[in-house]
Design a protein around this motif. Structure first.
Motif, PDB file in Angstrom:
ATOM      1  N   GLY A  19       5.885  -7.554   2.467  1.00  0.00           N
ATOM      2  CA  GLY A  19       5.851  -6.998   1.108  1.00  0.00           C
ATOM      3  C   GLY A  19       4.832  -5.883   1.001  1.00  0.00           C
ATOM      4  N   SER A  20       3.683  -6.087   1.629  1.00  0.00           N
ATOM      5  CA  SER A  20       2.635  -5.068   1.609  1.00  0.00           C
ATOM      6  C   SER A  20       3.063  -3.847   2.424  1.00  0.00           C
ATOM      7  CB  SER A  20       1.338  -5.658   2.189  1.00  0.00           C
ATOM      8  OG  SER A  20       0.381  -4.644   2.352  1.00  0.00           O
ATOM      9  N   ALA A  21       3.648  -4.105   3.585  1.00  0.00           N
ATOM     10  CA  ALA A  21       3.989  -3.007   4.489  1.00  0.00           C
ATOM     11  C   ALA A  21       5.124  -2.145   3.940  1.00  0.00           C
ATOM     12  CB  ALA A  21       4.360  -3.569   5.860  1.00  0.00           C
ATOM     13  N   GLY A  23       7.025  -0.199   1.423  1.00  0.00           N
ATOM     14  CA  GLY A  23       6.687   0.375   0.114  1.00  0.00           C
ATOM     15  C   GLY A  23       7.049   1.849   0.059  1.00  0.00           C
ATOM     16  N   LEU A  24       6.281   2.586  -0.737  1.00  0.00           N
ATOM     17  CA  LEU A  24       6.539   4.026  -0.858  1.00  0.00           C
ATOM     18  C   LEU A  24       6.456   4.695   0.507  1.00  0.00           C
ATOM     19  CD1 LEU A  24       4.393   4.883  -4.025  1.00  0.00           C
ATOM     20  CD2 LEU A  24       6.880   4.734  -3.878  1.00  0.00           C
ATOM     21  N   GLY A  25       5.646   4.117   1.384  1.00  0.00           N
ATOM     22  CA  GLY A  25       5.507   4.669   2.730  1.00  0.00           C
ATOM     23  C   GLY A  25       6.842   4.719   3.452  1.00  0.00           C
ATOM     24  N   ASN A  26       7.660   3.671   3.279  1.00  0.00           N
ATOM     25  CA  ASN A  26       8.959   3.604   3.969  1.00  0.00           C
ATOM     26  C   ASN A  26      10.019   4.433   3.260  1.00  0.00           C
ATOM     27  OD1 ASN A  26       7.353   1.106   4.136  1.00  0.00           O
ATOM     28  ND2 ASN A  26       8.827   0.587   5.705  1.00  0.00           N
ATOM     29  N   ILE A 102      -8.901   3.270  -3.665  1.00  0.00           N
ATOM     30  CA  ILE A 102      -8.489   4.677  -3.801  1.00  0.00           C
ATOM     31  C   ILE A 102      -6.963   4.803  -3.665  1.00  0.00           C
ATOM     32  CG2 ILE A 102      -8.650   6.988  -2.788  1.00  0.00           C
ATOM     33  CD1 ILE A 102     -11.457   6.323  -1.864  1.00  0.00           C
ATOM     34  N   ILE A 103      -6.411   4.125  -2.643  1.00  0.00           N
ATOM     35  CA  ILE A 103      -4.961   4.253  -2.441  1.00  0.00           C
ATOM     36  C   ILE A 103      -4.202   3.756  -3.665  1.00  0.00           C
ATOM     37  CG2 ILE A 103      -2.982   3.380  -1.122  1.00  0.00           C
ATOM     38  CD1 ILE A 103      -4.599   3.573   1.346  1.00  0.00           C
ATOM     39  N   LEU A 104      -4.631   2.603  -4.193  1.00  0.00           N
ATOM     40  CA  LEU A 104      -3.905   2.075  -5.345  1.00  0.00           C
ATOM     41  C   LEU A 104      -3.924   3.068  -6.508  1.00  0.00           C
ATOM     42  CD1 LEU A 104      -2.294  -0.207  -6.582  1.00  0.00           C
ATOM     43  CD2 LEU A 104      -4.409  -1.280  -7.315  1.00  0.00           C
ATOM     44  N   GLY A 235      -8.012  -3.530   4.286  1.00  0.00           N
ATOM     45  CA  GLY A 235      -8.393  -4.811   3.687  1.00  0.00           C
ATOM     46  C   GLY A 235      -7.217  -5.639   3.177  1.00  0.00           C
ATOM     47  N   ALA A 236      -6.065  -5.004   2.978  1.00  0.00           N
ATOM     48  CA  ALA A 236      -4.940  -5.741   2.390  1.00  0.00           C
ATOM     49  C   ALA A 236      -4.477  -6.857   3.324  1.00  0.00           C
ATOM     50  CB  ALA A 236      -3.787  -4.783   2.101  1.00  0.00           C
ATOM     51  N   ILE A 237      -4.315  -6.498   4.590  1.00  0.00           N
ATOM     52  CA  ILE A 237      -3.834  -7.482   5.559  1.00  0.00           C
ATOM     53  C   ILE A 237      -4.900  -8.555   5.800  1.00  0.00           C
ATOM     54  CG2 ILE A 237      -3.215  -7.737   8.021  1.00  0.00           C
ATOM     55  CD1 ILE A 237      -0.958  -6.600   6.298  1.00  0.00           C
ATOM     56  N   ILE A 324       0.321  -4.997  -5.103  1.00  0.00           N
ATOM     57  CA  ILE A 324      -0.418  -6.248  -5.314  1.00  0.00           C
ATOM     58  C   ILE A 324      -1.325  -6.566  -4.112  1.00  0.00           C
ATOM     59  CG2 ILE A 324       1.159  -7.253  -7.035  1.00  0.00           C
ATOM     60  CD1 ILE A 324       2.484  -8.869  -4.945  1.00  0.00           C
ATOM     61  N   SER A 325      -0.910  -6.095  -2.934  1.00  0.00           N
ATOM     62  CA  SER A 325      -1.765  -6.338  -1.761  1.00  0.00           C
ATOM     63  C   SER A 325      -2.991  -5.429  -1.774  1.00  0.00           C
ATOM     64  CB  SER A 325      -0.972  -6.135  -0.463  1.00  0.00           C
ATOM     65  OG  SER A 325      -0.782  -4.759  -0.196  1.00  0.00           O
ATOM     66  N   LEU A 326      -2.953  -4.389  -2.604  1.00  0.00           N
ATOM     67  CA  LEU A 326      -4.126  -3.512  -2.717  1.00  0.00           C
ATOM     68  C   LEU A 326      -5.078  -4.017  -3.800  1.00  0.00           C
ATOM     69  CD1 LEU A 326      -2.213  -0.133  -2.378  1.00  0.00           C
ATOM     70  CD2 LEU A 326      -4.002  -0.921  -0.825  1.00  0.00           C
TER      71      LEU A 326
HETATM   72  N1  PFF Z   1       2.230   0.054   3.484  1.00  0.00           N
HETATM   73  C1  PFF Z   1       2.476   0.552   2.157  1.00  0.00           C
HETATM   74  C2  PFF Z   1       3.638   1.528   2.195  1.00  0.00           C
HETATM   75  O1  PFF Z   1       4.166   1.800   3.261  1.00  0.00           O
HETATM   76  O2  PFF Z   1       4.009   2.000   1.128  1.00  0.00           O
HETATM   77  C3  PFF Z   1       1.281   1.239   1.562  1.00  0.00           C
HETATM   78  C4  PFF Z   1       0.025   0.452   1.666  1.00  0.00           C
HETATM   79  C5  PFF Z   1      -0.088  -0.817   1.095  1.00  0.00           C
HETATM   80  C6  PFF Z   1      -1.012   0.968   2.359  1.00  0.00           C
HETATM   81  C7  PFF Z   1      -1.227  -1.563   1.258  1.00  0.00           C
HETATM   82  C8  PFF Z   1      -2.165   0.256   2.515  1.00  0.00           C
HETATM   83  C9  PFF Z   1      -2.261  -1.013   1.970  1.00  0.00           C
HETATM   84  F1  PFF Z   1      -3.353  -1.698   2.159  1.00  0.00           F
END
Ligand code: PFF
Length: 419
Positions: A19-21, A23-26, A102-104, A235-237, A324-326
């Motif tokens: 769920g954390s991985a 996201g918008l990144g993908n 910051i990322i959040l 820190g999320a993981i 939520i993981s952030l």
């Molecule tokens: N991995 C998430 C994405 O690909 O959108 C972004 C992300 C979430 C980055 C949590 C860092 C983090 F700790």
């Protein structure tokens, strides 16, 4: 976060980390970076970095969380004292929590754009629109601080409420419902794109590996993206790892996370480029790929408004499970350090992030120096924040690998790796 909090099931950490991985990144960043950097060559570097660097760091970061059973900052403090390591390693926890914060702050603003496009799509107002109209509409959204603030507040508010409801009731229950829904939606979008778009062109673009296509910047982007997409070094993981069942295998779990995350990025990328090429549009549109090019592709397709709306729901949901993981690493710190309640901790985190998010909001309008093109990455506060996290992510990752590799006691590592 108390010492005794553990996910209800052995496999829940995997669900939460995916769920954390994912996201918008993908869905947003990976396709536009691949589009800008020649497709296949970018993917090759990206996949190799995930396999060679990403997975080992993912294992190490989860290990730190599970060994300490605390939030990243307090967890590092504990491991440092129980392992007699130098206090400067505390930096791992602090930098992770700061980067998450910051990322959040900017993640929430960008996820907010997807809320806007969900409404636009479902209302059918983009059906038959021209490239000019869609592009002007995106510029108008970015030019409106009030709209951006509204969506940013909505997105952040929901993320904070889920985490505020607790590890089991909020995060775990939310993920158990959202994750399967996201996979089903991704499948629907993929099938639609395969039928309506140019699948062959998309596959050939993404899977023709010609390294000459890749600039130095492209290499760096590919490596940075593999950290971002796996949520590493922030820190999320570690925070989720703190709740991981002692019986779950670190190695198998990390490999599964990396495989699922990469598959989602590839499936989303294939679907997006099939739609884009099917409509004769360009791949190298930069950050506007998802918010201008893709809506334009949907605009002319049968059922495009409905499917476009469904696609943006997928984007919001995937962003939410990452957001939520952030929230958790920083909220966890407030709970442990200041002994305040979870709702208070998330409100504090949410307020701080909301305020910092305003820097990103204003970067697209009142503080933007250039006129609005889709090259969003001129010089503004958002760029600076993004740049900072782009440095912190790999740095955090390397420090984590070094710490687990050296100062951490071998018995502890062996014991964690035994499952
Ligand atoms: N991995 C998430 C994405 O690909 O959108 C972004 C992300 C979430 C980055 C949590 C860092 C983090 F700790």
């Amino acid at each position: 976060m108390s010492q005794s909090t553990i996910w209800s099931h052995k496999g829940t950490f995997l669900l939460a980390a995916v769920g954390s991985a994912v996201g918008l990144g993908n869905l947003w960043r990976f396709p536009y970076l691949a589009g800008e950097n020649g497709g296949g060559a970018f993917i090759l570097v990206y996949a190799l970095t995930i396999a060679a660097v990403g997975i080992p760091i993912l294992i190490a970061e989860t290990l730190l969380g599970r060994a300490s059973r605390k939030s990243p900052i307090m967890g590092m403090k504990e491991l440092i004292s129980s392992n007699n390591s130098h206090s400067s390693w505390k930096m791992i926890g602090w930098m992770g929590a700061l980067a998450a914060f910051i990322i959040l702050s900017f993640y929430s603003v960008i996820a907010g754009w997807a809320i806007h496009y969900t409404g636009l799509m479902f209302s059918g107002s983009l059906a038959g629109a021209t490239a000019e109209e869609i592009s002007t509409g995106f510029d108008a959204l970015l030019a409106s601080p009030s709209l951006l603030i509204l969506y940013h507040s909505l997105f952040l508010g929901v993320s904070v409420i889920i985490v505020g409801m607790g590890v089991h009731k909020g995060i775990e229950n939310g993920l158990r419902f959202m994750m399967p829904a996201l996979f089903i939606i991704l499948l629907i979008v993929f099938v639609y794109a395969a039928i309506e778009g140019d699948l062959a062109a998309s596959l050939s673009f993404l899977f023709t590996f010609n390294l000459d296509d890749l600039s130095l910047q492209g290499w760096l982007d590919a490596m940075g993206q593999s950290f971002f997409t796996l949520s590493l070094g922030m820190g999320a993981i570690m925070a989720y790892g703190a709740y991981m069942s002692p019986e779950a295998s670190l190695t198998r779990t990390a490999i599964s996370i990396a495989i699922v995350d990469t598959l989602v990025a590839l499936v989303a990328g294939v679907a997006i480029f099939a739609l884009v090429f099917g409509q004769g549009l360009e791949a190298g549109q930069g950050p506007g790929l998802m918010f201008v090019t893709l809506p334009l592709a949907f605009a002319d397709l049968p059922g495009g408004s409905l499917l476009g709306g469904v696609f943006f729901i997928l984007v919001i949901g995937a962003a939410l499970t990452s957001a939520i993981s952030l929230v958790e690493p920083v909220a966890g710190y407030f709970i442990e350090r200041f002994k305040i309640s979870r709702p208070k901790a998330v409100i504090l985190m949410g307020l701080g992030c909301w305020l910092l998010g305003l820097l990103t909001v204003f970067s697209f309008n009142i503080w933007s120096t250039e006129s609005f093109t889709h090259d969003l990455f001129g010089k503004n506060p958002f760029d600076t924040l993004e740049f900072m996290t782009n440095v912190m992510m790999p740095l955090g990752g390397v420090l984590i690998a070094l710490y687990v590799g050296c100062p951490l006691k071998n018995e502890l590592v062996a014991q964690q790796m035994a499952t």
